[in-house]
Design a protein around this motif. Structure first.
Motif, mmCIF file in Angstrom:
data_model
loop_
_atom_site.group_PDB
_atom_site.id
_atom_site.type_symbol
_atom_site.label_atom_id
_atom_site.label_comp_id
_atom_site.label_asym_id
_atom_site.label_seq_id
_atom_site.Cartn_x
_atom_site.Cartn_y
_atom_site.Cartn_z
ATOM 1 N N PHE A 31 51.838 26.541 45.385
ATOM 2 C CA PHE A 31 50.904 27.555 45.846
ATOM 3 C C PHE A 31 51.403 28.937 45.452
ATOM 4 O O PHE A 31 52.508 29.325 45.805
ATOM 5 C CB PHE A 31 50.735 27.455 47.362
ATOM 6 C CG PHE A 31 50.295 26.092 47.804
ATOM 7 C CD1 PHE A 31 48.962 25.727 47.745
ATOM 8 C CD2 PHE A 31 51.221 25.154 48.230
ATOM 9 C CE1 PHE A 31 48.549 24.454 48.119
ATOM 10 C CE2 PHE A 31 50.823 23.880 48.613
ATOM 11 C CZ PHE A 31 49.488 23.529 48.553
ATOM 12 N N LEU A 32 50.562 29.665 44.696
ATOM 13 C CA LEU A 32 50.878 31.026 44.263
ATOM 14 C C LEU A 32 49.880 31.956 44.936
ATOM 15 O O LEU A 32 48.670 31.708 44.893
ATOM 16 C CB LEU A 32 50.760 31.160 42.744
ATOM 17 C CG LEU A 32 51.846 30.544 41.867
ATOM 18 C CD1 LEU A 32 51.949 29.046 42.041
ATOM 19 C CD2 LEU A 32 51.594 30.866 40.413
ATOM 20 N N LEU A 33 50.384 33.007 45.573
ATOM 21 C CA LEU A 33 49.521 33.936 46.299
ATOM 22 C C LEU A 33 49.454 35.294 45.613
ATOM 23 O O LEU A 33 50.467 35.800 45.132
ATOM 24 C CB LEU A 33 50.029 34.134 47.729
ATOM 25 C CG LEU A 33 49.998 32.910 48.634
ATOM 26 C CD1 LEU A 33 50.553 33.278 50.007
ATOM 27 C CD2 LEU A 33 48.600 32.341 48.756
ATOM 28 N N PHE A 34 48.246 35.869 45.640
ATOM 29 C CA PHE A 34 47.985 37.172 45.027
ATOM 30 C C PHE A 34 47.132 38.002 45.969
ATOM 31 O O PHE A 34 46.190 37.486 46.566
ATOM 32 C CB PHE A 34 47.246 37.007 43.687
ATOM 33 C CG PHE A 34 47.981 36.180 42.688
ATOM 34 C CD1 PHE A 34 48.810 36.769 41.750
ATOM 35 C CD2 PHE A 34 47.853 34.792 42.680
ATOM 36 C CE1 PHE A 34 49.501 36.006 40.825
ATOM 37 C CE2 PHE A 34 48.534 34.018 41.753
ATOM 38 C CZ PHE A 34 49.361 34.627 40.831
ATOM 39 N N GLU A 35 47.455 39.284 46.080
ATOM 40 C CA GLU A 35 46.651 40.203 46.894
ATOM 41 C C GLU A 35 45.331 40.511 46.191
ATOM 42 O O GLU A 35 44.293 40.607 46.832
ATOM 43 C CB GLU A 35 47.411 41.511 47.130
ATOM 44 C CG GLU A 35 48.690 41.370 47.924
ATOM 45 C CD GLU A 35 48.460 41.181 49.410
ATOM 46 O OE1 GLU A 35 47.367 41.504 49.907
ATOM 47 O OE2 GLU A 35 49.388 40.691 50.065
ATOM 48 N N ASP A 36 45.394 40.668 44.882
ATOM 49 C CA ASP A 36 44.258 41.156 44.098
ATOM 50 C C ASP A 36 43.594 40.020 43.321
ATOM 51 O O ASP A 36 44.271 39.252 42.636
ATOM 52 C CB ASP A 36 44.747 42.238 43.130
ATOM 53 C CG ASP A 36 43.613 42.877 42.365
ATOM 54 O OD1 ASP A 36 42.918 43.736 42.946
ATOM 55 O OD2 ASP A 36 43.411 42.488 41.197
ATOM 56 N N GLN A 37 42.283 39.933 43.430
ATOM 57 C CA GLN A 37 41.534 38.888 42.748
ATOM 58 C C GLN A 37 41.710 38.956 41.230
ATOM 59 O O GLN A 37 41.871 37.932 40.576
ATOM 60 C CB GLN A 37 40.044 38.986 43.098
ATOM 61 C CG GLN A 37 39.197 37.922 42.413
ATOM 62 C CD GLN A 37 37.717 38.013 42.787
ATOM 63 O OE1 GLN A 37 37.306 38.861 43.574
ATOM 64 N NE2 GLN A 37 36.924 37.132 42.212
ATOM 65 N N ARG A 38 41.690 40.164 40.666
ATOM 66 C CA ARG A 38 41.837 40.285 39.212
ATOM 67 C C ARG A 38 43.196 39.790 38.740
ATOM 68 O O ARG A 38 43.314 39.164 37.692
ATOM 69 C CB ARG A 38 41.596 41.727 38.767
ATOM 70 C CG ARG A 38 40.114 42.101 38.772
ATOM 71 C CD ARG A 38 39.959 43.535 38.471
ATOM 72 N NE ARG A 38 40.599 44.255 39.589
ATOM 73 C CZ ARG A 38 40.443 45.527 39.855
ATOM 74 N NH1 ARG A 38 39.714 46.264 39.083
ATOM 75 N NH2 ARG A 38 41.033 46.093 40.895
ATOM 76 N N ASP A 39 44.249 40.083 39.513
ATOM 77 C CA ASP A 39 45.579 39.580 39.156
ATOM 78 C C ASP A 39 45.598 38.053 39.194
ATOM 79 O O ASP A 39 46.156 37.406 38.305
ATOM 80 C CB ASP A 39 46.638 40.124 40.124
ATOM 81 C CG ASP A 39 46.850 41.618 39.967
ATOM 82 O OD1 ASP A 39 46.512 42.179 38.900
ATOM 83 O OD2 ASP A 39 47.362 42.233 40.927
#
Length: 128
Positions: A31-39
């Protein structure tokens, strides 16, 4: 089999205690988490275009309020291999402003039936 006393070791020990054969290849979800949808979408595109031999899925994790990229790799869940893959994916995610958030293995549970018919009425004559 003994495992190191860390989160990965504890997870593998729990899997072994649950009767999972750790000598066989399993689908391991990272599982990889990102704050920003574009990232997150950029990371997804990079993985899709790479020679990664697994499946990827991106969705918004409502509980965390973050974009979650799931990387599913079929592999033998050996401690060193799990740790190495987690480190590599964390470095990869970091290039896009993200980070890993653990891993897991989906396990068929007694009573699970992915083809269950919710409209089916169970009776004494059922064999399932």
């Amino acid at each position: 089999m003994q495992f190191p006393d860390d989160d990965n070791g504890k997870m593998l020990a729990a899997m072994q205690e649950a009767g999972i054969d750790l000598s066989q290849a399993l689908d391991v979800d990272y599982f990889l988490l990102f704050e920003d949808q574009r990232d997150a979408e950029s990371a997804l595109q990079e993985l899709t275009e790479s020679d990664l031999s697994g499946e990827v899925e991106l969705h918004l994790n409502d509980e965390l309020g973050k974009w979650e990229l799931i990387v599913c790799l079929n592999m033998v869940p050996e401690y060193d291999a799990i740790v190495a893959q987690e480190i590599a994916l964390n470095e990869f995610a970091g290039e896009f402003g993200g980070a890993t958030d653990g891993w897991g293995v989906m396990q068929h549970q007694e009573g699970d039936d992915e083809f269950a018919d919710d409209d089916h009425e169970h009776s004494d004559s059922c064999n399932h």
